[in-house]
Write an enzyme that holds these catalytic residues in place. Structure first.
Site, mmCIF file in Angstrom:
data_model
loop_
_atom_site.group_PDB
_atom_site.id
_atom_site.type_symbol
_atom_site.label_atom_id
_atom_site.label_comp_id
_atom_site.label_asym_id
_atom_site.label_seq_id
_atom_site.Cartn_x
_atom_site.Cartn_y
_atom_site.Cartn_z
ATOM 1 C CB CYS A 1 33.362 -19.745 -48.233
ATOM 2 S SG CYS A 1 33.585 -18.279 -47.640
ATOM 3 C CB CYS B 1 31.512 -19.822 -44.583
ATOM 4 S SG CYS B 1 30.541 -18.857 -45.948
#
Length: 164
Positions: free
Chosen positions: A80, A83
């Protein structure tokens, strides 16, 4: 050394020990950083780890849950991009906090697992996750405040979440 005035060599005008009086005798106390308590959980271990986290919660001033995407073993980076961007900022802010902070890092799984609409944390009434990373402040057995994926990397919002 950086907190003292620049050393000046004694001259004929000033005696040798005159400059000792220019330096402060006692430095002001610094705010000590509290250690960050971190616990990791996955989807399969979350219930037992969360129970332990909940039992330790009254001992901490701030209890946070950070939902993250799993890391790719070959690159050691999350799949991600949000993230990857938010994690270092969050850790920096938490490590410099003077409060007693506990952090539960909950890894949501790989991309196909997370994309499933029946993911346990998407359907859990306590968390109602819609994206990762999500940073939640947990107080008295409930969500007090949260930062969703699009705002979890903003330092001022992280500070507000910690201090709220």
């Amino acid at each position: 050394m950086g907190r003292y005035r620049k050393q000046v060599r004694p001259s004929r005008i000033y005696p040798r020990y005159f400059f000792l009086f220019l330096r402060p005798r006692f430095l002001p106390p610094r705010k000590s950083k509290m250690p960050l308590k971190t616990i990791d959980a996955t989807v399969s271990t979350f219930d037992s780890v969360f129970d332990e986290f909940g039992s330790e919660a009254p001992k901490n001033k701030v209890n946070l849950i950070l939902f993250l995407a799993d890391k790719d073993p070959s690159t050691n980076l999350s799949w991600c991009p949000d993230c990857v961007r938010a994690e270092p900022v969050i850790y920096k802010k938490l490590e410099t906090s003077t409060d007693d902070v506990a952090l539960l890092r909950a890894y949501v799984g790989d991309r196909p697992t997370w994309r499933n609409p029946q993911h346990p944390w998407r359907s859990d009434s306590r968390f109602k996750l819609t994206g990762v990373p999500t940073l939640i402040r947990w107080e008295n057995g409930a969500v007090k405040a949260r930062l969703e994926d699009h705002e979890a990397h903003l330092e001022r919002k992280i500070d507000a979440l910690i201090s709220s």
